[in-house]
Design a protein around this motif. Structure first.
Motif, PDB file in Angstrom:
ATOM      1  N   LEU A 316       0.824  -1.200   0.000  1.00  0.00           N
ATOM      2  CA  LEU A 316       0.000   0.000   0.000  1.00  0.00           C
ATOM      3  C   LEU A 316       0.862   1.256   0.000  1.00  0.00           C
ATOM      4  CD1 LEU A 316      -2.606   1.649   0.299  1.00  0.00           C
ATOM      5  CD2 LEU A 316      -2.531   1.168   2.764  1.00  0.00           C
ATOM      6  N   VAL A 317       1.881   1.276   0.845  1.00  0.00           N
ATOM      7  CA  VAL A 317       2.758   2.443   0.944  1.00  0.00           C
ATOM      8  C   VAL A 317       3.434   2.729  -0.397  1.00  0.00           C
ATOM      9  CG1 VAL A 317       4.912   3.250   1.985  1.00  0.00           C
ATOM     10  CG2 VAL A 317       3.125   2.259   3.433  1.00  0.00           C
ATOM     11  N   PHE A 358       4.716  18.415  -0.943  1.00  0.00           N
ATOM     12  CA  PHE A 358       4.934  17.830   0.380  1.00  0.00           C
ATOM     13  C   PHE A 358       4.419  16.395   0.447  1.00  0.00           C
ATOM     14  CE2 PHE A 358       4.539  22.441   1.841  1.00  0.00           C
ATOM     15  CZ  PHE A 358       5.913  22.637   1.802  1.00  0.00           C
ATOM     16  N   ASN A 359       3.266  16.125  -0.163  1.00  0.00           N
ATOM     17  CA  ASN A 359       2.747  14.759  -0.167  1.00  0.00           C
ATOM     18  C   ASN A 359       3.669  13.818  -0.921  1.00  0.00           C
ATOM     19  OD1 ASN A 359       0.495  15.323   1.378  1.00  0.00           O
ATOM     20  ND2 ASN A 359      -0.874  15.571  -0.356  1.00  0.00           N
ATOM     21  N   THR A 360       4.276  14.311  -1.999  1.00  0.00           N
ATOM     22  CA  THR A 360       5.227  13.479  -2.741  1.00  0.00           C
ATOM     23  C   THR A 360       6.449  13.171  -1.887  1.00  0.00           C
ATOM     24  OG1 THR A 360       4.490  14.413  -4.848  1.00  0.00           O
ATOM     25  CG2 THR A 360       6.639  13.352  -4.821  1.00  0.00           C
ATOM     26  N   LEU A 361       6.998  14.173  -1.215  1.00  0.00           N
ATOM     27  CA  LEU A 361       8.151  13.942  -0.334  1.00  0.00           C
ATOM     28  C   LEU A 361       7.803  12.953   0.777  1.00  0.00           C
ATOM     29  CD1 LEU A 361       9.424  17.617   0.026  1.00  0.00           C
ATOM     30  CD2 LEU A 361      10.546  15.780  -1.236  1.00  0.00           C
ATOM     31  N   LYS A 366       8.290   7.211   2.949  1.00  0.00           N
ATOM     32  CA  LYS A 366       7.704   5.958   3.426  1.00  0.00           C
ATOM     33  C   LYS A 366       8.058   4.791   2.500  1.00  0.00           C
ATOM     34  CE  LYS A 366       3.829   8.656   5.215  1.00  0.00           C
ATOM     35  NZ  LYS A 366       2.420   9.056   4.977  1.00  0.00           N
ATOM     36  N   SER A 367       8.021   5.035   1.201  1.00  0.00           N
ATOM     37  CA  SER A 367       8.333   3.978   0.243  1.00  0.00           C
ATOM     38  C   SER A 367       9.771   3.508   0.396  1.00  0.00           C
ATOM     39  CB  SER A 367       8.090   4.496  -1.171  1.00  0.00           C
ATOM     40  OG  SER A 367       8.481   3.545  -2.134  1.00  0.00           O
ATOM     41  N   ARG A 368      10.703   4.437   0.600  1.00  0.00           N
ATOM     42  CA  ARG A 368      12.097   4.047   0.783  1.00  0.00           C
ATOM     43  C   ARG A 368      12.262   3.212   2.048  1.00  0.00           C
ATOM     44  NH1 ARG A 368      16.955   8.162   2.301  1.00  0.00           N
ATOM     45  NH2 ARG A 368      15.716   8.116   4.216  1.00  0.00           N
TER      46      ARG A 368
END
Length: 614
Positions: A316-317, A358-361, A366-368
């Protein structure tokens, strides 16, 4: 099966590996449903994952319709079994929205449905009990902010407890709708996930409010409360995955497709681009009633991941990060309304709205983390650490081109210069309409009164503490402007006063007419402090308090304080920081009629670890 030391995608070096799988906390008791005890004969083992919760197996099952179907097991909990199905995106070939089109599937001998671009999960139990030690470690290591009830400004935060209205997970539903029907992006289990005004549990912050409540309980050692709440909490991830048009899925590589640099054999994809789909990319179709965008990206799943290292939460993340990266094409690729294929060689980020940045950052952070913690034998389901690090580093470089230009702007470049002094390197810097005290309109160069503080503080702090020099510069600029608003303008006027007629524009400079249209004018001030003094002196109709927060929105005011606490923890050089924090404390003591007191939520409480809170 290949050895677990193999790279997660086969074409780049492997990232940090889990040397030995460790067994997580004791699993909850088995559910009473009768399910298959082992994968059927037609199942094909396609990958194994090692996380701190144990060793997981992924099996491919026969497809159903256009859905790819999988089974997952966990060595540490032999009674557990999960099946899930992922469907491709509905693609845009006309200007009209498409129907929801829920496809029936059979998972674990249970009838379920799955939408386009979604994944539907059915399992016989929660595979891993939440480990709150991992949550506390993540907060101490500044992988997440701390969310502690001590930061609340008004009484009334509810203790962690189950909501009887939410009930059991329904694999045929995208809900349940808690307050109203029909089910849509504004009424479902997860919360509002579409672009509409207001403060909701599911956006405007680094974490969903449900996630922040779990963090708060973990930081207070309330294991029993979290255990009782977990069946409800886990559903946020399951329903988030089930919402339509989340991300593109590779049915051959069994992994989320990277929108900008797709895996071999796959096509890149983009979010809805009005009536101009790119011929070289797949363009997602808007689903009636379920619109979503990067600026309002839902923020579920990360605490589920950190507490369990369950692959389904990690999936999901990373799908959320994929969706954020797909937003880049909508406004950036090849120029607006062109069909020329872009010649990009590096990742780029969504840049249409400040909150989308900001949402992209946030999503890339979280993905990393997922890629750093999971070890895959065959590169299925998850992106490699090399890919997620490249995504983050290159998107930050892309954003820094704008921030560096704003930081270097001379006073003759009025638009960028006023953005520089107000600390808003990514704001679109539009012209807003304000009302003077005697009722006449006044056009002023403006920024958002709330986007930086409500969306940006957590990701700016996290990437700064992680060592990014570019993000450190951005955070310093933002914190300098926010601190001046609190130390010099002060109180409710500094939080969300001086607003435009739209209700959310905050002035950053004067305007002038250029070619018949208002544009930024060269300001009379040349420092951040001078800008703040100019804001306070504007002859506007609002008479917001400067010495209390009377009339200010409590959630925005709380987050102004939280942003400055995070800036102090990061060691930023902000001249007015101490004065700002002192004036905030004094204004809180003088406040009697704060606005929107009922909107205070756990997700607004982000701060450094407890020792950094005054």
């Amino acid at each position: 099966m290949a050895a677990l030391a193999m790279d997660a995608e086969g074409d780049v070096p492997a990232g940090d590996a889990v040397a030995e799988a460790t067994t997580g906390p004791e699993a909850p008791p088995a559910a009473t449903e009768t399910v298959a005890a082992a994968p059927p004969a037609t199942a094909q083992l396609i990958d194994e994952f090692a996380t701190r919760s144990g060793r997981w197996q992924l099996f491919a099952l026969p497809g159903q319709g256009d859905a790819a179907v999988y089974k997952m097991t966990l060595d540490a909990n032999p009674a557990f079994v999960r099946e899930f199905a992922c469907r491709p995106l509905a693609l845009k070939d006309t200007g009209a929205a498409t129907d929801l089109d829920l496809q029936p599937v059979r998972l674990l001998d249970i009838d379920a449905t799955v939408a386009q671009g979604a994944c539907r999960v059915v399992q016989n139990m929660s595979p891993v009990a939440p480990n709150l030690v991992w949550i506390r470690e993540a907060a101490a290591a500044r992988i997440i902010p701390s969310y502690r009830r001590e930061r609340a400004w008004v009484a009334g935060l509810k203790p962690l407890a189950r909501d009887p209205k939410r009930g059991a997970y329904d694999p045929k539903s995208l809900g349940p709708a808690i307050d109203k029907a029909p089910l849509n992006a504004g009424s479902n289990f997860v919360g509002v996930t579409s672009a509409q005004g207001g403060e909701y549990v599911s956006s405007r912050g680094f974490l969903h409010d449900a996630d922040a409540r779990v963090v708060d309980a973990a930081l207070h050692g309330e294991e029993s409360a979290v255990a009782a709440y977990w069946p409800e909490f886990e559903q946020y991830s399951l329903y988030s995955l089930a919402q339509p048009q989340g991300a593109a899925w590779s049915t051959t590589r069994h992994v989320t497709i990277d929108p900008q640099f797709p895996q071999e054999g796959e096509r890149g994809w983009e979010n809805v681009f009005y009536n101009n789909p790119h011929p070289d990319f797949d363009t997602a179709q808007a689903v009636t009633g379920w619109g979503r965008d990067v600026a309002h990206l839902e923020n579920t799943g990360f605490i589920h991941w950190l507490a369990t290292e369950d692959p389904i939460a990690g999936l999901l993340v990373q799908r959320q990060a994929a969706y954020a990266l797909a937003g880049r094409w909508e406004y950036q690729r090849g120029g607006y309304k062109t069909t020329a294929a872009p010649a990009d060689t590096r990742y780029e980020g969504y840049a249409d709205q400040e909150r989308g940045v900001f949402n992209t950052l946030s999503a890339l952070w979280k993905s990393r983390d997922v890629s750093r913690r999971v070890q895959s034998a065959e590169g299925r389901m998850f992106w490699s650490i090399a890919r997620t690090e490249a995504q983050a580093e290159q998107v930050i470089d892309f954003y820094d081109q704008t921030a560096a230009r704003v930081a270097a702007a001379p006073s003759t470049s009025a638009a960028d210069f006023t953005r520089q002094l107000a600390g808003t390197p990514f704001s679109t810097g539009a012209i807003g309409s304000f009302i003077e005290a005697h009722g006449a309109p006044m056009k002023l160069h403006q920024m958002s009164a709330f986007e930086a503080v409500q969306y940006g503080k957590e990701s700016l702090w996290l990437w700064t503490r992680d060592g990014s020099p570019a993000v450190r510069r951005w955070f310093t600029a933002y914190a300098n402007g926010l601190s001046a608003r609190m130390a010099i303008v002060g109180g409710a006027m500094g939080v969300d006063g001086r607003t435009s007629t739209s209700g959310s524009g905050y002035p950053i400079g004067p305007s002038q007419m250029v070619g018949g249209y208002p544009a930024a004018a060269r300001p009379a001030f040349n420092s951040t402090e001078g800008w703040a003094e100019w804001v306070a002196s504007l002859p506007l109709q609002q008479e917001d308090s400067r010495d209390s927060f009377n009339g200010a929105s409590v959630h925005t005011a709380m987050q102004m304080e939280g942003a400055l606490l995070l800036a102090r923890d990061a060691g930023l050089a902000i001249p007015t920081l101490d004065a700002a924090l002192t004036r905030i404390r004094a204004a809180r003591g003088a406040t009697t009629t704060i606005r929107y007191a009922s909107l205070q939520m756990h997700k607004h409480l982000a701060s450094p670890p407890a020792g950094s809170i005054d």
